[in-house]
Design a protein around this motif. Structure first.
Motif, PDB file in Angstrom:
ATOM      1  N   THR A 204       7.320  11.852   0.194  1.00 65.30           N
ATOM      2  CA  THR A 204       7.640  12.686   0.799  1.00 65.30           C
ATOM      3  C   THR A 204       7.321  13.003   2.588  1.00 65.30           C
ATOM      4  O   THR A 204       7.405  14.074   3.187  1.00 65.30           O
ATOM      5  CB  THR A 204       7.883  13.879  -0.013  1.00 65.30           C
ATOM      6  N   THR A 205       6.153  12.552   2.334  1.00 67.59           N
ATOM      7  CA  THR A 205       5.706  12.684   4.024  1.00 67.59           C
ATOM      8  C   THR A 205       6.937  11.923   4.997  1.00 67.59           C
ATOM      9  O   THR A 205       7.455  10.736   4.882  1.00 67.59           O
ATOM     10  CB  THR A 205       4.286  12.126   4.010  1.00 67.59           C
ATOM     11  N   PRO A 206       7.459  12.725   6.071  1.00 71.81           N
ATOM     12  CA  PRO A 206       7.876  12.564   7.118  1.00 71.81           C
ATOM     13  C   PRO A 206       7.515  11.111   7.821  1.00 71.81           C
ATOM     14  O   PRO A 206       7.862  10.418   8.846  1.00 71.81           O
ATOM     15  CB  PRO A 206       8.442  13.890   7.719  1.00 71.81           C
ATOM     16  N   TYR A 207       6.410  11.060   7.861  1.00 69.24           N
ATOM     17  CA  TYR A 207       5.491  10.194   8.957  1.00 69.24           C
ATOM     18  C   TYR A 207       5.195   8.593   7.869  1.00 69.24           C
ATOM     19  O   TYR A 207       5.448   7.500   8.747  1.00 69.24           O
ATOM     20  CB  TYR A 207       4.218  10.355   9.256  1.00 69.24           C
ATOM     21  N   TYR A 208       6.253   8.770   6.605  1.00 69.25           N
ATOM     22  CA  TYR A 208       6.157   7.289   5.573  1.00 69.25           C
ATOM     23  C   TYR A 208       7.351   6.792   6.814  1.00 69.25           C
ATOM     24  O   TYR A 208       8.325   7.219   5.493  1.00 69.25           O
ATOM     25  CB  TYR A 208       5.547   7.896   4.331  1.00 69.25           C
ATOM     26  N   LYS A 209       6.663   5.301   6.812  1.00 74.22           N
ATOM     27  CA  LYS A 209       8.196   4.770   6.914  1.00 74.22           C
ATOM     28  C   LYS A 209       8.383   3.723   5.811  1.00 74.22           C
ATOM     29  O   LYS A 209       6.936   2.733   5.903  1.00 74.22           O
ATOM     30  CB  LYS A 209       8.606   3.699   8.450  1.00 74.22           C
ATOM     31  N   LYS A 210       9.772   3.180   5.809  1.00 78.93           N
ATOM     32  CA  LYS A 210       9.598   2.188   5.013  1.00 78.93           C
ATOM     33  C   LYS A 210       9.479   0.492   5.496  1.00 78.93           C
ATOM     34  O   LYS A 210       9.409   0.171   6.313  1.00 78.93           O
ATOM     35  CB  LYS A 210      11.193   1.337   4.534  1.00 78.93           C
ATOM     36  N   HIS A 211       8.170   0.456   4.540  1.00 80.26           N
ATOM     37  CA  HIS A 211       7.805  -1.106   4.871  1.00 80.26           C
ATOM     38  C   HIS A 211       8.275  -2.386   4.009  1.00 80.26           C
ATOM     39  O   HIS A 211       8.630  -2.588   3.101  1.00 80.26           O
ATOM     40  CB  HIS A 211       5.563  -0.877   4.736  1.00 80.26           C
ATOM     41  N   ASN A 212       7.773  -3.288   4.637  1.00 77.21           N
ATOM     42  CA  ASN A 212       7.826  -4.819   3.982  1.00 77.21           C
ATOM     43  C   ASN A 212       7.829  -4.911   2.125  1.00 77.21           C
ATOM     44  O   ASN A 212       7.039  -4.351   1.642  1.00 77.21           O
ATOM     45  CB  ASN A 212       7.741  -6.177   4.700  1.00 77.21           C
ATOM     46  N   ALA A 213       8.411  -5.841   1.749  1.00 81.26           N
ATOM     47  CA  ALA A 213       8.098  -5.806   0.259  1.00 81.26           C
ATOM     48  C   ALA A 213       6.136  -6.123   0.119  1.00 81.26           C
ATOM     49  O   ALA A 213       5.620  -5.720  -1.274  1.00 81.26           O
ATOM     50  CB  ALA A 213       8.759  -6.801  -0.632  1.00 81.26           C
ATOM     51  N   GLY A 214       5.981  -6.672   1.218  1.00 82.04           N
ATOM     52  CA  GLY A 214       4.025  -7.323   0.668  1.00 82.04           C
ATOM     53  C   GLY A 214       3.211  -5.943   0.747  1.00 82.04           C
ATOM     54  O   GLY A 214       1.927  -6.695   0.863  1.00 82.04           O
ATOM     55  N   VAL A 215       3.488  -4.695   1.339  1.00 82.61           N
ATOM     56  CA  VAL A 215       2.923  -3.821   1.297  1.00 82.61           C
ATOM     57  C   VAL A 215       2.954  -2.945   0.215  1.00 82.61           C
ATOM     58  O   VAL A 215       3.971  -2.746   0.409  1.00 82.61           O
ATOM     59  CB  VAL A 215       3.107  -2.726   2.562  1.00 82.61           C
ATOM     60  N   THR A 216       1.967  -3.246  -0.423  1.00 81.18           N
ATOM     61  CA  THR A 216       1.552  -2.167  -1.530  1.00 81.18           C
ATOM     62  C   THR A 216       0.785  -1.320  -1.403  1.00 81.18           C
ATOM     63  O   THR A 216       0.153  -0.624  -0.713  1.00 81.18           O
ATOM     64  CB  THR A 216       0.830  -2.802  -2.920  1.00 81.18           C
ATOM     65  N   CYS A 217       1.014  -0.378  -3.070  1.00 82.35           N
ATOM     66  CA  CYS A 217      -0.155   0.929  -2.594  1.00 82.35           C
ATOM     67  C   CYS A 217      -1.179   0.850  -1.739  1.00 82.35           C
ATOM     68  O   CYS A 217      -1.637   1.599  -1.393  1.00 82.35           O
ATOM     69  CB  CYS A 217       0.640   2.047  -3.941  1.00 82.35           C
ATOM     70  N   ALA A 218      -1.993  -0.131  -2.357  1.00 81.55           N
ATOM     71  CA  ALA A 218      -3.231  -0.873  -2.420  1.00 81.55           C
ATOM     72  C   ALA A 218      -3.533  -0.925  -1.168  1.00 81.55           C
ATOM     73  O   ALA A 218      -4.404  -0.555  -0.773  1.00 81.55           O
ATOM     74  CB  ALA A 218      -3.926  -0.989  -2.930  1.00 81.55           C
ATOM     75  N   SER A 219      -2.672  -0.684  -0.315  1.00 81.85           N
ATOM     76  CA  SER A 219      -2.716  -1.378   0.910  1.00 81.85           C
ATOM     77  C   SER A 219      -2.909  -0.282   2.234  1.00 81.85           C
ATOM     78  O   SER A 219      -3.567  -0.158   2.890  1.00 81.85           O
ATOM     79  CB  SER A 219      -1.245  -2.062   1.493  1.00 81.85           C
ATOM     80  N   CYS A 220      -2.235   1.173   1.103  1.00 81.57           N
ATOM     81  CA  CYS A 220      -2.864   1.994   2.151  1.00 81.57           C
ATOM     82  C   CYS A 220      -3.471   2.649   1.247  1.00 81.57           C
ATOM     83  O   CYS A 220      -4.273   3.591   2.179  1.00 81.57           O
ATOM     84  CB  CYS A 220      -1.320   3.210   2.527  1.00 81.57           C
ATOM     85  N   HIS A 221      -3.992   3.672   0.167  1.00 79.89           N
ATOM     86  CA  HIS A 221      -4.358   4.370  -0.475  1.00 79.89           C
ATOM     87  C   HIS A 221      -5.006   3.785  -1.204  1.00 79.89           C
ATOM     88  O   HIS A 221      -5.362   3.192  -2.247  1.00 79.89           O
ATOM     89  CB  HIS A 221      -3.553   5.132  -1.706  1.00 79.89           C
ATOM     90  N   LYS A 222      -6.180   4.119  -0.081  1.00 79.86           N
ATOM     91  CA  LYS A 222      -7.898   3.032  -0.924  1.00 79.86           C
ATOM     92  C   LYS A 222      -8.764   3.930  -1.490  1.00 79.86           C
ATOM     93  O   LYS A 222      -9.236   2.955  -2.064  1.00 79.86           O
ATOM     94  CB  LYS A 222      -8.744   2.814   1.085  1.00 79.86           C
ATOM     95  N   THR A 223      -7.926   4.959  -1.451  1.00 77.43           N
ATOM     96  CA  THR A 223      -8.869   6.036  -2.437  1.00 77.43           C
ATOM     97  C   THR A 223      -7.605   6.724  -3.394  1.00 77.43           C
ATOM     98  O   THR A 223      -6.862   6.661  -3.057  1.00 77.43           O
ATOM     99  CB  THR A 223      -9.850   6.910  -1.820  1.00 77.43           C
ATOM    100  N   ASN A 224      -8.407   7.015  -4.881  1.00 77.82           N
ATOM    101  CA  ASN A 224      -7.230   7.206  -5.554  1.00 77.82           C
ATOM    102  C   ASN A 224      -6.922   9.313  -5.172  1.00 77.82           C
ATOM    103  O   ASN A 224      -6.851   9.796  -6.032  1.00 77.82           O
ATOM    104  CB  ASN A 224      -7.837   7.008  -6.980  1.00 77.82           C
ATOM    105  N   ASN A 225      -6.212   8.757  -4.237  1.00 75.01           N
ATOM    106  CA  ASN A 225      -6.188   9.912  -3.963  1.00 75.01           C
ATOM    107  C   ASN A 225      -4.176   9.805  -3.197  1.00 75.01           C
ATOM    108  O   ASN A 225      -4.024   9.145  -2.610  1.00 75.01           O
ATOM    109  CB  ASN A 225      -6.734  11.504  -2.570  1.00 75.01           C
TER     110      ASN A 225
END
Length: 300
Positions: A204-225
């Motif tokens: 929902t954040t306007p700062y997040y842009k759609k990334h390529n398929a190789g980017v998984t949740c854990a690529s950015c979410h290093k903590t469980n938040n």
């Protein structure tokens, strides 16, 4: 028997040693017999009447009686069904299996599939407890078993919001300790047919842009938040806010001679222009580059 020498009257019969054959005298003429209101039976008097002093207090011998209870238990001949009894036309013996007590009767629910609340109202039979999920649905909507309340499966038909009202960890299973930390409502991600997969999750954040398929949740979410900190806060909300560490100055020349390089701050939005100039006055463009990097092209 005759203790008086003045009169035959008032004689008391001495029943000592008499245990059978009562009806030989108690026939209604020789001695008091069975009254018209007596339970219909062909059994001998002594089958039930064990006292030779009084007819009162006689316990009925129900041995061999398995049907026809209401013949006697009609409220006049013997105790009948009280006003508070569950409304039913079933015979007594359908539920009452004991001939020594009315207590402990087990309701036979065979054929009953609707109208549970008519009896299960908290007075006639056990009703919905205070800890029950708030609902106006009929009992049978979720409780399919007539032998136990446990094992009921909640029907989520028509429920699309307010999951946490029940799924709070006490009324129903709530969010586990290892759950993704978020303030979103359950229904923002979960369906009513299963916790997994939570396929409807969206950013929902306007700062997040759609990334390529190789980017998984854990690529950015290093903590469980759900909310993650910018790695390079000084450059937010541009690409460099996360990717500044991958910036290679040598690949981003501004002037070839004398060698001048672009800094991260110059190109913090990677999709911007990156012109190479002929001189340090930046008046003539030697090479023009535009939109070199797109978040979906896998260039990072």
């Amino acid at each position: 028997c005759h203790k008086s020498t003045i009169s035959f009257a008032g004689t008391k019969m001495n029943h000592t040693g008499i245990t059978t054959g009562c009806a030989a005298c108690h026939n209604g003429s020789t001695a008091i017999g069975k009254p018209g209101s007596h339970i219909l039976t062909t059994a001998a008097c002594e089958t039930c009447h064990k006292s030779t002093i009084s007819f009162a207090g006689t316990p009925m011998n129900h041995t061999g009686i398995t049907t026809g209870c209401a013949t006697c238990h009609n409220g006049s001949t013997a105790i009948g069904k009280p006003g508070s009894h569950i409304l039913t036309t079933a015979a007594c013996e359908t539920c009452h299996k004991s001939t020594t007590s009315f207590a402990g009767a087990k309701m036979n629910h065979t054929g009953i599939t609707t109208g549970c609340a008519a009896c299960h109202n908290g007075s006639t039979a056990i009703g919905k407890p205070g800890s029950h999920i708030l609902t106006t649905a009929a009992c049978e909507t979720c409780h399919k078993s007539t032998t136990s309340f446990s094992g009921a499966k909640m029907s989520h038909t028509g429920i699309t919001t307010g999951c946490a009202t029940c799924h709070n960890g006490s009324t129903a299973t709530g969010k586990g300790g290892g759950h993704f930390i978020t303030t979103r409502a359950c229904e923002a991600c979960h369906q009513t047919f299963g916790w997994t997969p939570a396929a409807s999750y969206t950013h929902t954040t306007p700062y997040y842009k759609k990334h390529n398929a190789g980017v998984t949740c854990a690529s950015c979410h290093k903590t469980n938040n759900e909310v993650i900190a910018w790695q390079y806060g000084g450059y937010k909300p541009d690409c460099a806010g996360c990717h500044a560490g991958k910036f290679k100055a040598d690949s981003h020349k501004k002037v070839d001679s004398p060698k001048l390089l672009y800094m991260v701050a110059d190109l913090k939005n990677c999709a911007g222009s990156c012109h190479e100039y002929t001189d340090s006055y930046f008046t003539t463009i030697k090479k023009s580059r535009n939109s070199k990097h797109n978040s979906t092209d896998g260039g990072f």
